[in-house]
Write a protein that holds these residues in place. Structure first.
Motif, short mmCIF file in Angstrom:
data_model
loop_
_atom_site.label_atom_id
_atom_site.label_comp_id
_atom_site.label_asym_id
_atom_site.label_seq_id
_atom_site.Cartn_x
_atom_site.Cartn_y
_atom_site.Cartn_z
N LEU A 43 0.70 -1.25 0.03
CA LEU A 43 -0.17 -0.09 0.09
C LEU A 43 0.84 1.34 -0.09
N GLY A 44 2.10 0.96 0.18
CA GLY A 44 2.87 2.29 0.46
C GLY A 44 3.14 3.11 1.51
N THR A 45 2.31 2.46 2.72
CA THR A 45 2.28 3.17 3.79
C THR A 45 3.30 2.72 4.89
N CYS A 46 4.47 2.09 4.60
CA CYS A 46 5.41 1.87 5.43
C CYS A 46 6.63 2.80 5.11
N CYS A 47 7.04 3.51 6.10
CA CYS A 47 8.19 4.39 6.08
C CYS A 47 9.47 4.06 6.83
N ARG A 48 10.40 4.03 6.21
CA ARG A 48 11.79 3.73 7.10
C ARG A 48 12.88 4.97 6.68
N ASN A 49 12.03 6.16 6.51
CA ASN A 49 13.11 7.58 6.32
C ASN A 49 13.66 8.05 7.56
N CYS A 50 13.54 7.40 8.79
CA CYS A 50 14.53 7.93 9.84
C CYS A 50 14.56 6.70 10.72
N LEU A 51 15.55 6.68 11.77
CA LEU A 51 15.97 5.60 12.50
C LEU A 51 14.69 5.57 13.75
N GLN A 52 13.79 6.19 13.84
CA GLN A 52 12.41 6.22 14.83
C GLN A 52 11.75 4.86 14.43
N GLY A 53 11.65 4.86 12.94
CA GLY A 53 10.95 4.04 12.16
C GLY A 53 11.42 2.43 12.10
N PRO A 54 10.81 1.42 11.44
CA PRO A 54 9.76 1.72 10.48
C PRO A 54 8.55 1.97 11.18
N CYS A 55 7.99 2.95 10.48
CA CYS A 55 6.40 3.08 10.88
C CYS A 55 5.55 2.99 9.84
N ARG A 56 4.40 2.32 10.34
CA ARG A 56 3.44 1.58 9.43
C ARG A 56 1.96 2.20 9.81
N ILE A 57 1.69 2.72 8.78
CA ILE A 57 0.05 3.34 8.87
C ILE A 57 -0.85 2.16 8.42
N ASN A 58 -1.81 1.86 9.37
CA ASN A 58 -2.91 0.94 9.14
C ASN A 58 -4.18 1.56 8.42
N PRO A 59 -4.55 1.17 7.16
CA PRO A 59 -5.58 2.02 6.42
C PRO A 59 -7.00 1.82 7.11
N PHE A 60 -7.05 0.68 8.03
CA PHE A 60 -8.46 0.28 8.43
C PHE A 60 -8.50 0.66 9.99
N GLY A 61 -7.45 1.27 10.52
CA GLY A 61 -7.68 1.88 11.91
C GLY A 61 -6.42 2.57 12.32
N GLU A 62 -5.99 2.10 13.73
CA GLU A 62 -4.75 2.86 13.99
C GLU A 62 -3.60 2.09 13.91
N PRO A 63 -2.40 2.73 14.00
CA PRO A 63 -2.10 4.08 14.00
C PRO A 63 -2.45 4.82 12.73
N ARG A 78 5.66 10.65 -0.32
CA ARG A 78 7.26 10.61 -0.25
C ARG A 78 7.86 9.56 -0.92
N ASN A 79 7.36 8.22 -0.49
CA ASN A 79 7.79 6.99 -1.39
C ASN A 79 7.80 6.97 -2.70
N LEU A 80 6.81 7.33 -3.14
CA LEU A 80 6.66 7.56 -4.80
C LEU A 80 7.64 8.64 -5.34
N LEU A 81 7.85 9.64 -4.67
CA LEU A 81 8.81 10.63 -5.21
C LEU A 81 10.11 9.96 -5.18
N ARG A 82 10.54 9.12 -4.18
CA ARG A 82 11.84 8.49 -4.27
C ARG A 82 11.72 7.49 -5.16
N SER A 83 10.88 6.71 -5.37
CA SER A 83 11.04 5.78 -6.36
C SER A 83 11.28 6.43 -7.91
N VAL A 84 10.36 7.45 -8.13
CA VAL A 84 10.46 8.04 -9.43
C VAL A 84 12.03 8.65 -9.58
N THR A 85 12.31 9.19 -8.61
CA THR A 85 13.63 9.81 -8.57
C THR A 85 14.71 8.77 -8.92
N GLY A 86 14.44 7.44 -8.22
CA GLY A 86 15.51 6.37 -8.23
C GLY A 86 15.48 5.95 -9.90
#
Ligand code: SF4
Ligand code: SF4
Length: 633
Positions: A43-63, A78-86
């Motif tokens: 879904l693209g809702t996983c973020c590893r852009n800093c060392l507090q992560g990985p953070c994951r967003i639940n599309p059906f609830g929390e977080p 952000r993830n899409l921009l990084r992919s297209v930049t790659g």
């Protein structure tokens, strides 16, 4: 997953069965081992852009947000921009190397020359460089300096190459959106900065800069690379060859070139021809060269080298037991190749400083020593031939006749045999008369998520049946060549009545002795720029914008970040851009809506996702008919 679900290509199916009988692990095994794939990643809702992560967003609830507060919309954008930049970075890097080689060729410090002077003078003129009275080397040096200036400090100026090459109507559309790029290196740097933790949280701003990155991809990558490679190696002209694993030969030294850039592979072609006597002295009947992926397309287009297969066929070329050496440059090279090769006698040679693979032999390729490097690699292949295990050789007999080499110049040249003064007129007249309904560029990759080639070939057959002219590149081109759609018989078999008649008239007038193939092979992934040039020429002839043409783009089995950046450029051009699967954006309804709906009102193009080829063809044909109606034809 049974074997039938893995590929529609009979040669692939035979080699997949052989791999299993010999206990060799291949990509489909690894695909199954990855199941089920992570839903957050999908879904693209996983973020590893800093060392507090990985953070994951639940599309059906929390977080609903990451630790820093980033929403699903922000993370997906952000993830899409990084992919297209790659994706854009690969093509920009490729094109930059091409410009460096042209510069060195002009200085006489590398064993390359300038083969297409006409194109050199034409490109220089488009950039406002006066070629009068200058020899080709002096002009090439001046051209490279102007291009290199695009990569330096921009002073806030838009990339000169874009301003010189893009249609004026598009430039104004992009200017009004504020997405005209400056220096490509600056834009790539900026987008990585923008998408890091704690910078841009506005999904719309991120998406606009993603659209900008599509322009960087084309005008500092695809278009620049193609133009410069044509200047150095020559602009392709129609050439006959054969496609599929059946091009490997039992009695010859089989050397397979793989990757994306033609600088070394052009030299391999030259040295394979020169070293034939050494191969014969070693007991072989000669040297057979074959190509994979886009390096394969490059050497097909200019040298007629037979393409052995696309992305999902790369391991299978080794499973045949007949590939003596595979030499790779960059992009789309499976790191598994040395492991597969270790089950046979095959040597795997990496050549690029950024493309090393554990288990492969590395021969650093330098333009200055291109001849020595190529000769050394060809001799390694000859040496490997002597170590073949004959019991393991089983080359599928499957191969199809194909025609490649359809640059814009070649297409216009063929049309000029019907109307020398006005070559585009026969094409436009036939579009207006309805003999040709419209045109679609089918491009892009294979992907283990799809049955190899199935969506590409299914879509192409449906569109041809409805008189849609097809221009193709990349791994999609391999698929259509293998399936028999890239030769004169394909016109009779697959093209609708109106299209077939036009292909026959043009082919016969051009002296091909039969119809043009219904699928015109325009080259590698960077050669997608040729499709853009063709559309721009047609739009210019008709006095309309590209977005108003009865045309569309499709990447039915996309996998690489490059397919996303190329697709973004196609949307920027104003094209309906079909993709066979959604990129990892569905976790953001906002991003999904912008890509598949809202972009149309901004640039004229949008993405359309459909895995079923018949359904996709129906929507594409409806789109083409709507564009025809708007043009009053
Ligand atoms: S940038 Fe934010 S969402 Fe991403 S990993 Fe760090 S804290 Fe989590
Ligand atoms: S079409 Fe896709 S998979 Fe094939 S070579 Fe190009 S990027 Fe790689």
């Amino acid at each position: 997953m049974n074997n039938r679900e893995k590929s529609i290509d009979p040669a692939s199916l035979k080699m997949i069965a052989k791999a299993y009988s010999e206990n060799v692990e291949i990509c489909w095994d690894r695909y199954e081992a990855q199941q089920p794939q992570c839903g957050f990643g999908e879904l693209g809702t996983c973020c590893r852009n800093c060392l507090q992560g990985p953070c994951r967003i639940n599309p059906f609830g929390e977080p609903k947000t990451g630790i820093c507060g980033a929403s699903a919309d922000t993370i997906v954008a952000r993830n899409l921009l990084r992919s297209v930049t790659g994706g854009a970075a690969t093509h920009v890097d490729h094109a930059f190397e091409a410009v460096e080689i042209l510069q060195m060729a002009a200085e006489g410090s590398v064993p390359y020359d300038i083969k297409d002077e006409v194109k050199l003078y034409a490109i220089a003129a488009q950039l406002g460089i006066d070629g009068d009275g200058k020899d080709k080397y002096a002009l090439a040096k001046e051209l490279t300096q102007v291009i290199f200036a695009d990569f330096g400090p921009s002073g806030g100026e838009t990339m000169k190459y874009l301003l010189a090459m893009a249609p004026a109507e598009r430039v104004e559309a992009w200017r009004s959106l504020g997405i005209l790029p400056k220096s490509p290196d600056q834009e790539i740097r900026r987008s990585l900065h923008e998408s890091t933790m704690g910078v841009d949280a506005d999904p719309v701003n991120l998406l606009l800069n993603t659209a900008k990155m599509g322009l960087v991809d084309c005008y500092s990558g695809l278009k620049l690379g193609t133009d410069i490679q044509d200047i150095v190696f020559g602009t392709p002209a129609p050439v006959k060859s054969e496609a599929n694993l059946g091009v490997l030969e039992r009695d010859k030294v089989n050397i397979v070139v793989h990757g994306h850039v033609p600088f070394l592979s052009e030299k391999i072609v030259e040295w394979a021809r020169r070293l034939e006597p050494e191969a014969i002295a070693a007991g072989a009947a000669g040297i057979q060269l074959a190509g994979l992926c886009c390096t394969g397309n490059e050497v097909l287009m200019r040298q007629g080298v037979a393409p052995a297969g696309n992305y999902l066929s790369q391991e299978l070329a080794l499973i045949s037991g007949a590939t003596d050496l595979i030499v790779v440059d960059v992009q789309c090279i499976m790191p598994s190749l040395p492991q597969v090769a270790s089950c046979y006698h095959t040597r795997v040679v990496t050549t690029h400083a950024i493309g090393k693979i554990p288990g492969a032999e590395h021969i650093p390729f330098e333009p200055e020593t291109a001849d020595e490097d190529a000769a050394r690699i060809v001799r390694m292949g000859i040496e490997a031939f002597a170590r073949r295990d004959k019991a393991k050789i089983d080359i599928p007999s499957d191969k199809s006749e194909i025609w490649g080499g359809f640059s814009v110049e070649a297409i216009v040249g063929a049309l000029a045999t019907l109307d020398a003064d006005n070559p585009l007129k026969p094409l436009v007249d036939n579009i207006a008369a309805g003999n040709i309904l419209g045109a679609v560029g089918i491009v892009g990759c294979n992907n283990t998520r799809f049955t190899q080639d199935k969506v590409i070939v299914g879509l192409a057959k449906e569109l041809l049946r409805q008189n849609v002219l097809l221009v193709v590149t990349g791994c999609a081109a391999h698929a259509l060549g293998k399936a028999g759609l890239m030769n004169p018989d394909g016109a009779k078999k697959y093209a609708g009545h109106g299209l077939s008649a036009v292909l026959t008239a043009v082919g016969e007038a051009a002296g091909l002795g039969g119809p043009l193939p219904p699928v015109l092979h325009m080259g590698s992934c960077v050669d997608n720029a040729r499709i853009g040039d063709l559309l721009a020429a047609l739009a210019d002839y008709l006095g309309v914008a590209i977005k108003d043409l009865p045309a569309a783009a499709s990447a039915p089995e996309l996998n690489h970040e490059k397919a996303l950046s190329i697709g973004t450029w196609a949307v920027d051009l104003g094209l309906l851009t079909h993709i066979g699967m959604a990129p990892n954006v569905l976790g953001s309804p906002l991003v999904t809506k912008v890509l598949t709906e809202d972009l149309e009102s901004l640039v004229g193009g949008k993405f359309y996702v459909e895995p079923d080829p018949v359904q996709a063809a129906e929507v594409i044909v409806s789109h083409i008919k709507a564009k025809r109606a708007a043009l009053g034809i």
